[in-house]
Design an enzyme around this catalytic site. Structure first.
Site, PDB file in Angstrom:
ATOM      1  N   HIS A 105       0.835  -1.210   0.000  1.00 52.28           N
ATOM      2  CA  HIS A 105       0.000   0.000   0.000  1.00 52.28           C
ATOM      3  C   HIS A 105       0.864   1.252   0.000  1.00 52.28           C
ATOM      4  CE1 HIS A 105       1.026  -0.577   4.235  1.00 52.28           C
ATOM      5  NE2 HIS A 105       0.753   0.707   4.430  1.00 52.28           N
ATOM      6  N   ASP A 107       0.645   4.900   2.004  1.00 48.52           N
ATOM      7  CA  ASP A 107      -0.100   5.611   3.054  1.00 48.52           C
ATOM      8  C   ASP A 107      -0.784   6.849   2.478  1.00 48.52           C
ATOM      9  OD1 ASP A 107       1.056   3.826   4.847  1.00 48.52           O
ATOM     10  OD2 ASP A 107       2.626   5.217   5.464  1.00 48.52           O
ATOM     11  N   HIS A 260       4.829   0.131   0.331  1.00 51.91           N
ATOM     12  CA  HIS A 260       5.514  -0.676   1.342  1.00 51.91           C
ATOM     13  C   HIS A 260       4.595  -1.767   1.868  1.00 51.91           C
ATOM     14  CE1 HIS A 260       3.660   2.681   3.530  1.00 51.91           C
ATOM     15  NE2 HIS A 260       3.551   1.855   4.550  1.00 51.91           N
ATOM     16  N   ARG A 275       5.147   5.830  14.291  1.00 50.50           N
ATOM     17  CA  ARG A 275       5.105   6.388  12.936  1.00 50.50           C
ATOM     18  C   ARG A 275       4.632   7.844  12.942  1.00 50.50           C
ATOM     19  NH1 ARG A 275       1.152   4.121   8.313  1.00 50.50           N
ATOM     20  NH2 ARG A 275       0.004   6.038   8.744  1.00 50.50           N
TER      21      ARG A 275
HETATM   22  C1  SIN Z   1       2.865   0.892   7.756  1.00 53.04           C
HETATM   23  O1  SIN Z   1       2.270   0.297   6.885  1.00 53.04           O
HETATM   24  O2  SIN Z   1       2.810   2.109   7.850  1.00 53.04           O
HETATM   25  C2  SIN Z   1       3.709   0.121   8.742  1.00 53.04           C
HETATM   26  C3  SIN Z   1       4.859  -0.550   8.103  1.00 53.04           C
HETATM   27  C4  SIN Z   1       5.600  -1.444   9.060  1.00 53.04           C
HETATM   28  O3  SIN Z   1       5.120  -1.658  10.179  1.00 53.04           O
HETATM   29  O4  SIN Z   1       6.665  -1.943   8.691  1.00 53.04           O
END
Ligand code: SIN
Length: 288
Positions: A105, A107, A260, A275
């Site tokens: 995806h 973000d 990612h 995050r």
């Molecule tokens: C996310 O998708 O923002 C998290 C990625 C992760 O936990 O590695």
């Protein structure tokens, strides 16, 4: 010379990781001078994801570093870190089966003005596994034929958060309670399918399996066939890299240039990440 002297830039090393991403060493994110920040900006534009290890960041220091890139987007769906609403918690507990971000995806593609990027900082990681994969949507566009590139440049796509964070989302039981404000997952956004990247000037394929629902003017089934082709193309190994976390690692990815995926291969262990997401700017079509 006046009393205000500019400090020398740190002697950073930037090591590319393949089609996407570069590891940056010899840098302390608590103590960044302007020269080093400008080197990081160039590396970010060129490699789309920067990886750092061995950082000792308090939540305040994490916020400080993020703010050097833009205003922080306070996430409306994720659980915030206590006393720090700017930081979203990405957590998987030992008894949980599903993880956050376990499919490819981008973000915030569902926002009218999608986020510039996200800075994910590792607090607790499993002994093995829990890596994150990244894919370059610019490299993926470059490797398509001129015929399909031309057709894609004329398209726009709809992105939505309803099916992931909204009331209609079919989340597994053990993810209940991880996300908040389902009633705010109501707006959809339309973006060009091929954008001109605001930093690198490269053409980038801007669709993703997490949030893109269909092409504007196409039905969902019609869209599915072409999207499925593009998704397997972007995810080809030669467009990707894999990052292995240690406590104190930080990855800073560009949401306008990458996908990612958080690999879910560490059942029975905790993984806890912080995050921060930085606001972006309106996206423009490559052929505008
Ligand atoms: C996310 O998708 O923002 C998290 C990625 C992760 O936990 O590695």
């Amino acid at each position: 010379m006046g009393i205000w002297t500019r400090r020398e830039a740190m002697n950073i090393t930037v090591t590319p990781q393949g089609a996407v991403g570069a590891e940056v060493s010899n840098v302390d994110l608590n103590d960044l001078d302007d020269g080093t920040l400008s080197e990081l900006r160039s590396a970010y534009a060129q490699y789309s994801v920067l990886f750092f290890h061995g950082q000792k960041l308090t939540p305040a220091a994490h916020i400080n570093f993020a703010e050097r890139w833009g205003a922080i987007n306070v996430n409306r769906f994720f659980t915030p870190v206590e006393n720090h609403p700017q930081i979203a918690e990405v957590r998987k507990e030992p008894e949980q089966k599903f993880n956050i971000g376990g499919g490819w995806h981008t973000d915030h593609s569902y926002d009218q003005i999608p986020a510039l990027g996200s800075l994910l900082y590792a607090k607790e990681v499993p002994l093995m596994g829990g890596d994150t994969l990244f894919a370059s949507c610019a490299a993926a566009f470059d490797t398509l034929s001129e015929g399909i590139k031309d057709m894609l440049r004329s398209l726009r796509a709809v992105h939505s958060s309803r099916h992931v964070f909204g009331k209609v989302a079919a989340l597994p039981d053990d993810m209940a309670g991880l996300f908040a404000n389902a009633d705010q997952a109501t707006q959809d956004a339309e973006h060009p399918v091929v954008i001109r990247h605001p930093l690198s000037g490269r053409e980038v394929l801007y669709v993703n399996p997490g949030f893109t629902t269909h092409f504007v003017g196409w039905t969902v089934p019609e869209s599915e066939a072409l999207l499925a082709y593009l998704y397997q193309h972007i995810a080809r190994p030669e467009h990707t890299c894999r990052f292995h976390w240690q406590p104190g690692s930080l990855a800073f990815w560009d949401n306008r240039a990458t996908w990612h995926l958080a690999v879910n291969d560490y059942h029975g262990e905790r993984r806890l990440m912080h995050r921060i997401t930085v606001e972006g700017e309106p996206l423009t079509a490559a052929n505008a």
